[in-house]
Design a protein around this motif. Structure first.
Motif, PDB file in Angstrom:
ATOM      1  N   SER A  35      14.714  30.633 -28.984  1.00 52.95           N
ATOM      2  CA  SER A  35      14.327  29.691 -27.943  1.00 52.95           C
ATOM      3  C   SER A  35      13.869  28.397 -28.596  1.00 52.95           C
ATOM      4  CB  SER A  35      13.203  30.272 -27.086  1.00 52.95           C
ATOM      5  OG  SER A  35      12.627  29.283 -26.262  1.00 52.95           O
ATOM      6  N   ASN A  70      19.534  22.183 -23.454  1.00 48.87           N
ATOM      7  CA  ASN A  70      20.151  23.399 -23.992  1.00 48.87           C
ATOM      8  C   ASN A  70      21.672  23.344 -24.018  1.00 48.87           C
ATOM      9  OD1 ASN A  70      17.576  24.867 -24.187  1.00 48.87           O
ATOM     10  ND2 ASN A  70      17.606  24.802 -21.956  1.00 48.87           N
ATOM     11  N   ASP A 110      23.337  29.525 -16.344  1.00 48.35           N
ATOM     12  CA  ASP A 110      22.085  29.749 -17.065  1.00 48.35           C
ATOM     13  C   ASP A 110      22.364  30.470 -18.383  1.00 48.35           C
ATOM     14  OD1 ASP A 110      22.501  32.432 -16.485  1.00 48.35           O
ATOM     15  OD2 ASP A 110      20.933  32.544 -14.949  1.00 48.35           O
ATOM     16  N   LYS A 111      21.310  30.857 -19.074  1.00 50.16           N
ATOM     17  CA  LYS A 111      21.482  31.448 -20.409  1.00 50.16           C
ATOM     18  C   LYS A 111      22.189  32.801 -20.360  1.00 50.16           C
ATOM     19  CE  LYS A 111      16.778  33.339 -20.418  1.00 50.16           C
ATOM     20  NZ  LYS A 111      15.471  33.313 -21.127  1.00 50.16           N
ATOM     21  N   LEU A 138      24.424  28.567 -11.675  1.00 48.01           N
ATOM     22  CA  LEU A 138      23.255  27.921 -11.079  1.00 48.01           C
ATOM     23  C   LEU A 138      23.670  26.927 -10.002  1.00 48.01           C
ATOM     24  CD1 LEU A 138      21.376  27.100 -14.394  1.00 48.01           C
ATOM     25  CD2 LEU A 138      20.575  28.717 -12.664  1.00 48.01           C
ATOM     26  N   LYS A 192      15.349  20.000 -12.708  1.00 49.76           N
ATOM     27  CA  LYS A 192      15.144  21.442 -12.882  1.00 49.76           C
ATOM     28  C   LYS A 192      16.461  22.139 -13.217  1.00 49.76           C
ATOM     29  CE  LYS A 192      11.141  21.622  -9.796  1.00 49.76           C
ATOM     30  NZ  LYS A 192      10.625  22.064  -8.466  1.00 49.76           N
ATOM     31  N   GLN A 240      17.246  21.668 -16.860  1.00 44.03           N
ATOM     32  CA  GLN A 240      16.411  22.465 -17.753  1.00 44.03           C
ATOM     33  C   GLN A 240      16.907  23.905 -17.877  1.00 44.03           C
ATOM     34  OE1 GLN A 240      14.016  20.736 -19.525  1.00 44.03           O
ATOM     35  NE2 GLN A 240      15.163  19.188 -18.389  1.00 44.03           N
ATOM     36  N   GLU A 241      17.566  24.404 -16.835  1.00 44.58           N
ATOM     37  CA  GLU A 241      18.013  25.797 -16.848  1.00 44.58           C
ATOM     38  C   GLU A 241      19.474  25.955 -17.258  1.00 44.58           C
ATOM     39  OE1 GLU A 241      16.912  28.218 -13.491  1.00 44.58           O
ATOM     40  OE2 GLU A 241      15.239  26.885 -12.970  1.00 44.58           O
ATOM     41  N   THR A 242      20.176  24.833 -17.468  1.00 44.87           N
ATOM     42  CA  THR A 242      21.605  24.885 -17.793  1.00 44.87           C
ATOM     43  C   THR A 242      21.824  25.100 -19.290  1.00 44.87           C
ATOM     44  OG1 THR A 242      22.234  23.472 -15.931  1.00 44.87           O
ATOM     45  CG2 THR A 242      23.773  23.604 -17.779  1.00 44.87           C
ATOM     46  N   TYR A 243      22.605  26.132 -19.605  1.00 42.81           N
ATOM     47  CA  TYR A 243      22.951  26.416 -20.999  1.00 42.81           C
ATOM     48  C   TYR A 243      24.441  26.212 -21.268  1.00 42.81           C
ATOM     49  CZ  TYR A 243      18.379  28.285 -22.294  1.00 42.81           C
ATOM     50  OH  TYR A 243      17.045  28.418 -22.588  1.00 42.81           O
TER      51      TYR A 243
END
Length: 474
Positions: free
Chosen positions: A130, A190, A210-211, A216, A241, A244-247
């Motif tokens: 992380s 990310n 997401d990861k 998403l 937001k 921040q959650e997108t990988y």
């Protein structure tokens, strides 16, 4: 390059988004040649209540900031200490955009070159589980005291930045990050810039994931790369937001906008991504029906909430319905009065349509007029027929088709120049079946009503094929 000054910055705020978010604490530490040369920190009165969940996270409450200066009182100090510096932060776009928003609220500009320690660390210390500040500090043994307070997080970021400087003594990585000219400067923390460069400029649907690879957000675009870049540059709380959650970002090329719309709708209903606004419930459609009035004239009418014994067609907006009825009037010389295009009156006086045959004035025989209505109904029938709508494919040599079964979306497929497709019935060899929905109905109806020069292949319904088979084999 080595004489550059870096303003390592951390802020605490009243929320987790960008818009409407106010600063409650700020710390700026200036680093030059790897050494700390200046520092500034202060609590900030946000002039609004601090939410309880933020107080629980940071320990900063309303009482602590009640006598602290407002940002307007420290703006000069922030401007002065960061002047001629590279603005550095962990997830830099968050801190930078909120500080810039505070300056904008004072009718002042704040513009600095930015460097993100999340991206820098990914380049210089790859392979960590992380890249959140707390987890990086744990992974590489950096002291991190007073977490979620501006001074504590800023001190940890300074140590992390100094560690990165030792791994990049010639500033090769830092210089490359500072000189990015593409959307990479806006990329989610990310997400790899190399993955962005691989995105196509073609039409299709795209997936922010997401990861764990779960969607998403799902969207459609004529130019996928350009549309995704515009997502990166939006500054709404919701988009922040999402970033921040997108990988990763995946995509599916469709070759044309119709299929992109249909696939987007279908996939949203399949995955229900958390950042897609819930598809609005499609309102009850307008139903086009007809009946014999007291004079014996076959009359069209629109109903929205009534069950009609005869239903010729459905529309999802009144504007579409009226536009279609006006077309029928002109094409088949019908009477606007008997097509529901104007209030009841002795004769029609539609503001635009002047092709009325005169049935409202008893100038033509009712049977003759009803025969025209019958032809209009035959024309309407083509919208409920089974057919293939032909559209552009994903390459110049390829074509796509959208399968309508009795006017309802039932699937799609692609045909290449070498594919054996001599008879319409052979389309099923290339078909990807799909479920219809009220959203798909609306998309198809709008396409049929607005598309000029439709490319369409009529088909027999499954019932007709079965009937023919039974007849053939007795």
């Amino acid at each position: 390059m080595k004489d550059l000054k870096f303003a390592i910055t951390d802020i605490e705020t009243t929320g987790s988004g960008i818009k409407g978010n106010k600063i409650t604490e700020i710390c700026v530490i200036i680093v030059q040649n790897g050494e700390v040369i200046d520092e500034y920190s202060s609590l900030v009165n946000p002039s609004q209540e601090i939410p309880l969940y933020i107080e629980s996270l940071t320990g900063i409450n309303d009482e602590m900031v009640s006598n602290a200066p407002c940002f307007s009182e420290i703006a000069d100090e922030v401007e002065k200490i960061t002047k001629d510096c590279i603005f550095v932060a962990h997830n830099v776009n968050f801190d930078y955009n909120i500080i810039r928003s505070e300056f904008t609220g004072l009718d002042r500009q704040f513009k600095r070159k930015r460097l993100c320690t999340v991206r820098l660390t990914k380049k210089l210390i790859p392979g960590l589980f992380s890249y959140s500040l707390g987890n990086i500090c744990t992974s590489i043994n950096i002291p991190h005291i007073d977490r979620h307070r501006a001074k504590g997080d800023c001190d940890a970021t300074v140590t992390l930045f100094q560690r990165c400087l030792s791994l990049d003594p010639e500033f090769e990585v830092i210089e490359k990050l500072l000189n990015q000219k593409t959307a990479a400067s806006y990329l989610p923390p990310n997400f790899k810039s190399s993955d962005f460069e691989k995105l196509p400029t073609s039409t299709g649907v795209y997936f922010f994931k997401d990861k764990d690879g779960r969607p998403l957000y799902i969207g459609k675009a004529k130019n996928i790369k350009s549309r995704i870049k515009s997502h990166f540059q939006e500054r709404s709380n919701r988009k922040y937001k999402l970033m921040q959650e997108t990988y990763s970002i995946d995509y599916e090329l469709t070759g044309n906008e119709l299929l992109a719309l249909l696939r987007e709708s279908e996939l949203i209903l399949k995955f229900y991504p958390k950042f897609n606004k819930a598809q609005k419930k499609v309102s009850r459609p307008y139903t086009l029906t007809s009946y014999h009035n007291q004079k014996g004239v076959e009359q069209f009418a629109l109903h929205k909430n009534k069950i009609a014994p005869v239903s010729w067609m459905k529309f999802y907006t009144r504007v579409e319905a009226i536009k279609f009825l006006e077309y029928l009037c002109q094409e088949f010389e019908l009477c606007p009065k008997y097509c529901g295009l104007q209030p009841s009156g002795k004769v029609c006086d539609h503001y635009r349509i002047t092709t009325c045959s005169g049935v409202c004035k008893n100038e033509i025989n009712i049977d003759e007029y009803n025969a025209r209505v019958e032809k209009a109904v035959e024309y309407i029938g083509k919208y409920d027929e089974s057919c293939l709508l032909l559209e552009k494919g994903r390459t110049s040599e390829e074509k796509s088709f959208i399968y309508l079964n009795k006017g309802k979306y039932a699937g799609y497929g692609y045909i290449g120049p070498a594919d054996d497709f001599n008879h319409p019935e052979e389309f099923k060899n290339f078909l990807t079946p799909s479920k219809t929905s009220s959203y798909a109905d609306r998309i198809v109806n709008r396409y049929l009503n607005t598309k000029k020069n439709l490319s369409k292949i009529p088909l027999k319904t499954e019932e007709e094929e079965l009937a023919e088979t039974e007849l053939w084999f007795g």
